[in-house]
Design a protein around this motif. Structure first.
Motif, PDB file in Angstrom:
ATOM      1  N   UNK A   1       0.787  -1.206  -0.013  1.00 21.74           N
ATOM      2  CA  UNK A   1      -0.033  -0.122   0.149  1.00 21.74           C
ATOM      3  C   UNK A   1       0.809   1.271  -0.202  1.00 21.74           C
ATOM      4  N   UNK A   2       1.769   1.172   0.876  1.00 18.18           N
ATOM      5  CA  UNK A   2       2.835   2.400   1.108  1.00 18.18           C
ATOM      6  C   UNK A   2       3.501   2.590  -0.254  1.00 18.18           C
TER       7      UNK A   2
ATOM      8  N   UNK B   1       1.231   4.148  -2.923  1.00 17.63           N
ATOM      9  CA  UNK B   1       0.866   5.562  -2.960  1.00 17.63           C
ATOM     10  C   UNK B   1       1.954   6.110  -3.410  1.00 17.63           C
TER      11      UNK B   1
ATOM     12  N   UNK C   1       2.041   8.940  -6.441  1.00 15.49           N
ATOM     13  CA  UNK C   1       2.363  10.331  -6.317  1.00 15.49           C
ATOM     14  C   UNK C   1       3.750  10.684  -7.396  1.00 15.49           C
TER      15      UNK C   1
ATOM     16  N   UNK D   1       9.239  13.193  -2.048  1.00 17.48           N
ATOM     17  CA  UNK D   1       8.315  12.446  -0.735  1.00 17.48           C
ATOM     18  C   UNK D   1       8.218  11.333  -1.458  1.00 17.48           C
TER      19      UNK D   1
ATOM     20  N   UNK E   1       8.728   7.551  -0.131  1.00 17.88           N
ATOM     21  CA  UNK E   1       7.609   6.517   0.067  1.00 17.88           C
ATOM     22  C   UNK E   1       7.876   5.157  -0.507  1.00 17.88           C
TER      23      UNK E   1
ATOM     24  N   UNK F   1       6.873   6.004   7.105  1.00 11.40           N
ATOM     25  CA  UNK F   1       5.853   5.860   5.776  1.00 11.40           C
ATOM     26  C   UNK F   1       4.856   7.006   6.217  1.00 11.40           C
ATOM     27  N   UNK F   2       3.995   6.695   7.258  1.00 11.14           N
ATOM     28  CA  UNK F   2       2.821   7.407   7.793  1.00 11.14           C
ATOM     29  C   UNK F   2       3.202   9.066   7.741  1.00 11.14           C
TER      30      UNK F   2
ATOM     31  N   UNK G   1       5.245  10.401   5.906  1.00  5.85           N
ATOM     32  CA  UNK G   1       5.592  10.857   4.379  1.00  5.85           C
ATOM     33  C   UNK G   1       3.932  10.744   3.764  1.00  5.85           C
ATOM     34  N   UNK G   2       3.269   9.860   4.045  1.00 10.02           N
ATOM     35  CA  UNK G   2       1.891   9.954   3.699  1.00 10.02           C
ATOM     36  C   UNK G   2       1.022  11.444   4.027  1.00 10.02           C
TER      37      UNK G   2
ATOM     38  N   UNK H   1       2.699  14.064   4.681  1.00 10.23           N
ATOM     39  CA  UNK H   1       3.353  15.236   3.710  1.00 10.23           C
ATOM     40  C   UNK H   1       2.704  15.231   2.548  1.00 10.23           C
ATOM     41  N   UNK H   2       2.337  13.962   1.757  1.00 12.02           N
ATOM     42  CA  UNK H   2       1.856  13.831   0.730  1.00 12.02           C
ATOM     43  C   UNK H   2       0.373  14.419   0.570  1.00 12.02           C
TER      44      UNK H   2
ATOM     45  N   UNK I   1       0.392  18.141   0.332  1.00 15.47           N
ATOM     46  CA  UNK I   1       0.525  18.947  -0.794  1.00 15.47           C
ATOM     47  C   UNK I   1      -0.666  19.035  -1.720  1.00 15.47           C
TER      48      UNK I   1
ATOM     49  N   UNK J   1      -2.344  17.193  -7.234  1.00 17.60           N
ATOM     50  CA  UNK J   1      -2.789  15.947  -6.632  1.00 17.60           C
ATOM     51  C   UNK J   1      -4.361  16.414  -6.420  1.00 17.60           C
TER      52      UNK J   1
ATOM     53  N   UNK K   1      -3.857  -2.521   9.045  1.00 18.00           N
ATOM     54  CA  UNK K   1      -2.142  -2.789   8.594  1.00 18.00           C
ATOM     55  C   UNK K   1      -1.175  -2.463   9.541  1.00 18.00           C
TER      56      UNK K   1
END
Lengths: 197, 501
Positions: free
Chosen positions: A60-61, A64, A68, A92, A96, B172-173, B175-176, B178-179, B182, B194, B430
């Motif tokens: 999943x990560x 993502x 992106x 980023x 990820x 990773x969370x 980073x998510x 941060x994503x 944006x 996005x 997860x």
């Protein structure tokens, strides 16, 4: 992977995984207990590898990150001295993908928690109730939207009997109108468009 | 020193006048009652109640606003503790241990701790502003873009400690987060990113639907699932008040939280947001039993609540001296000031001393009134938890939906909330935790902006982050922290491997 030095290597995350603290302990009602027992007996998802929870998380990560990177493929990166709008998303996104790869890779090498079972009924019930509210609040107005939300949301749990349900819906709808519309003066549509001014 | 006492006395005479006292009390009461509704965080509450203050004289209006602000903030903490719904970024941290305490039947203790820790932080910080306000404003000027980038990196790496699982997943969370931050229009270029072509996303994602979805909806779904639709029962309420043991554990945390919050609050921009996160990370690091955190550790409530209150008070320093609001609520306060014809800036202390010191003193009064008002109400809030879940969760859903909808009168936000509810549930399954994601989301825009600015100023030289002294040392601390976090994980894993063989 038979040649691994530590076949029982486990990622730290999975040690304490599914029952996390008192929160995750099912408080023993009969249906819940039996359902959980059933979930434990069969392995929910057979994915090669030994830590399907981490594998799914890693994938999943990674996805993502890839999404992106793909969405930002045409955005200008600029130079280091003049960073443009594509720079940060690309950075980023790449990080990820890297993090996802680490989690995925580790899940393939190590033992870990299996993917837990899913609670489809509350997931669908709650989501449908909220979506129904979003779809009706502007056209049908606040009162019908609240009634629909309570009615649909009721199906997510152990349903209330009709009379308590009607009382709950009515009380919440009336309370919301009193508080938000009369009390705070928020511009909300109370009744269906066209039926009421 | 005589100046200070004279100033504070001037402020107290202004704010202790019966009219103003009543306004402060009324503001705190209404603020608490509205702020405690799930879905209505402090920002929404202050914005909704702002019109109440329009017809008041300027000093009275600001004093009432301060009351509303403290009331709503405390109300928000109460919602976080009782039903695990953070209304603003700082309550995300309070949720972690506060809600765990509530489930153990210690909701009253958590609420009292939050109130008392905030009171302590409020009093200390008020005196700090009075003594050192103007000189401290200079500290903020030593922070250039490079320093901010390093500070935020340090904060983000610290946020890894918010999670108890794997370090990589927590990163990773972040980073998510941060994503997600944006999404919307890039402030520098005007390019949309996005947005999936949806005009509703051009302004970006709001904090409220994200937090309500990831925490509120996901919590409701998980709770219904684990109990077969009945809902979690909380343990019987053991005691409403903190015991001596609780006080002994909570007070050092409160002091550390206050210092942390006050220091970070002085920095304009991201500082105040980092306060509660940083205080929580610090507590977990200095604690001899870090494994208690997330399971209802009282320090995990006391420190962030103290830090949050200290930071929101300390941020008056940059706001009044530099005119920079650190968050949406302070921006609303500035808006309220301009409505009354007051321009925030360095001259405000000299030109309108009764206003400035009246406001400082009203913070003090507001904090005290809040505690007097809320300690008796704790019993009432706690009783809320005894409502059967079958009745409680539809009500929470209704308030979440209306709160999110009224943000911009946009049904799209409610849609987003539903989407993030599903995402939050999947992440939970997860074993990925949403708290680090929230910090990444909140700091994302600031990080990107300052990163670009720092590189621009250095002419594209990335070593600037390491060579500037403050920035370099912050980065070194961040690297050290990361190392400390990764090392035990590796060591433990090796130990386990050997044990198993």
């Amino acid at each position: 992977m038979p040649s691994l030095p530590f076949p029982n290597l486990r990622p730290s995350s999975s040690v304490a995984t599914p029952p996390r603290g008192p929160s995750a302990t099912p408080f023993g009602t009969a249906p819940a207990a039996s359902r959980n027992a059933a979930a434990d007996e069969r392995t929910p998802l057979r994915i090669p590898g030994r830590a399907s929870q981490d594998l799914a998380a890693g994938l999943l990560i990674t996805s993502f990150g890839l999404i992106a990177l793909w969405m930002g493929r045409d955005w200008p990166t600029g130079t280091l001295a003049y960073v443009q709008s594509g720079f940060f998303p690309r950075m980023i996104g790449a990080l990820m993908v890297l993090a996802g790869a680490v989690v995925t890779g580790r899940s393939l090498l190590a033992h870990g928690a299996a993917l837990p079972s899913w609670g489809w009924r509350p997931l669908f019930g709650v989501t449908a109730a909220v979506l129904a509210f979003a779809g009706t609040v502007e056209t049908l107005g606040l009162v019908p939207a609240v009634l629909i939300l309570v009615g649909v949301g009721n199906l997510a749990g152990q349903p209330l009997r009709p009379v308590p349900l009607a009382l709950l819906g009515g009380a919440l709808a009336a309370g919301c109108v009193a508080l938000f519309v009369w009390g705070l003066g928020l511009p909300l549509q109370v009744w269906p468009l066209g039926v009421w001014p | 020193m005589t100046d200070l006492i004279g100033n504070l006395l001037l402020g107290l005479t202004v704010s202790l006048s019966p009219d103003n006292l009543l306004l402060c009390f009324g503001g705190a009461l209404i603020g608490t009652l509205i702020g405690v509704l799930p879905g209505l965080g402090p920002t929404a509450t202050v914005a909704m109640l702002l019109p109440l203050t329009f017809h008041l004289p300027p000093v009275g209006a600001l004093i009432m606003l301060a009351g509303i602000f403290y009331g709503s903030q405390y109300g928000g903490s109460a919602t976080a503790i009782l039903v695990n719904l953070p209304g603003e970024s700082s309550s995300v941290v309070t949720c972690l241990d506060g809600h765990a305490m509530a489930r153990q039947g210690r909701a009253g203790v958590a609420l009292a701790t939050a109130a008392l820790a905030s009171l302590f932080a409020g009093i200390v910080t008020t005196f700090l502003i009075a003594v050192a306000g103007p000189p401290l404003a200079g500290v903020a000027l030593a922070f250039g873009p490079a320093e901010y980038v390093s500070l935020m990196l340090l904060g983000l790496i610290g946020a890894v400690t918010l999670a108890h699982g794997s370090v990589v997943k927590a990163i990773a969370m972040i980073l998510l987060g941060l994503l997600l931050s944006m999404v919307g229009t890039d402030v520098n270029s005007g390019d949309t990113r996005f947005t999936f072509g949806l005009p509703q996303l051009y302004d970006g994602i709001d904090f409220v639907p994200l937090a309500m979805g990831l925490f509120g909806l996901a919590e409701i779904i998980a709770s219904l699932e684990q109990t077969g639709g009945v809902g979690r029962t909380t343990a019987p309420i053991a005691s409403l008040w903190p015991k001596r043991e609780d006080v002994r554990q909570a007070w050092p945390a409160t002091v550390r939280g206050t210092v942390m919050g006050a220091l970070l609050g002085i920095l304009p921009g991201g500082g105040a947001t980092l306060g509660s996160f940083a205080a929580y990370s610090l507590e977990k690091k200095v604690s001899r039993h870090p494994e208690r955190f997330g399971q209802g550790a009282i320090e995990g409530v006391a420190a962030p609540e103290a830090a949050n209150n200290a930071a929101s008070q300390a941020c008056f320093i940059p706001m009044l001296s530099l005119g920079i609001p650190p968050n949406a609520i302070m921006a609303l306060m500035i808006g309220a000031m301009t409505i009354h014809g007051i321009t925030p800036g360095p001259q405000i202390m000299v030109k309108q001393p009764e206003l400035f010191w009246g406001m400082i003193a009203s913070m003090l009064i507001g904090n005290v009134i809040l505690v007097i008002l809320n300690l008796p109400m704790i019993g009432l809030w706690v009783r809320l938890l005894r409502v059967p879940y079958g009745y409680l969760f539809p009500a929470i859903l209704v308030f979440c939906c209306i709160g999110t909808y009224t943000l911009n009168n946009s049904a799209f936000n409610v849609l987003l909330m539903a989407l993030f509810g599903v995402l939050g549930y999947v992440l939970r399954k997860l074993d990925c935790e949403p708290a680090p994601l929230m910090l990444g989301f909140v700091l994302g825009p600031l990080l990107e902006e300052n990163l670009g600015r720092a590189l621009l100023l250095s002419g594209g030289d990335p070593t600037v982050f390491a060579t500037r002294p403050i920035s370099g040392s912050l980065l070194a601390v961040a690297a050290l922290l990361l190392l400390v976090m990764v090392m035990p994980a590796i060591r433990r894993r090796r130990d386990e491997a050997f044990k198993d063989e």
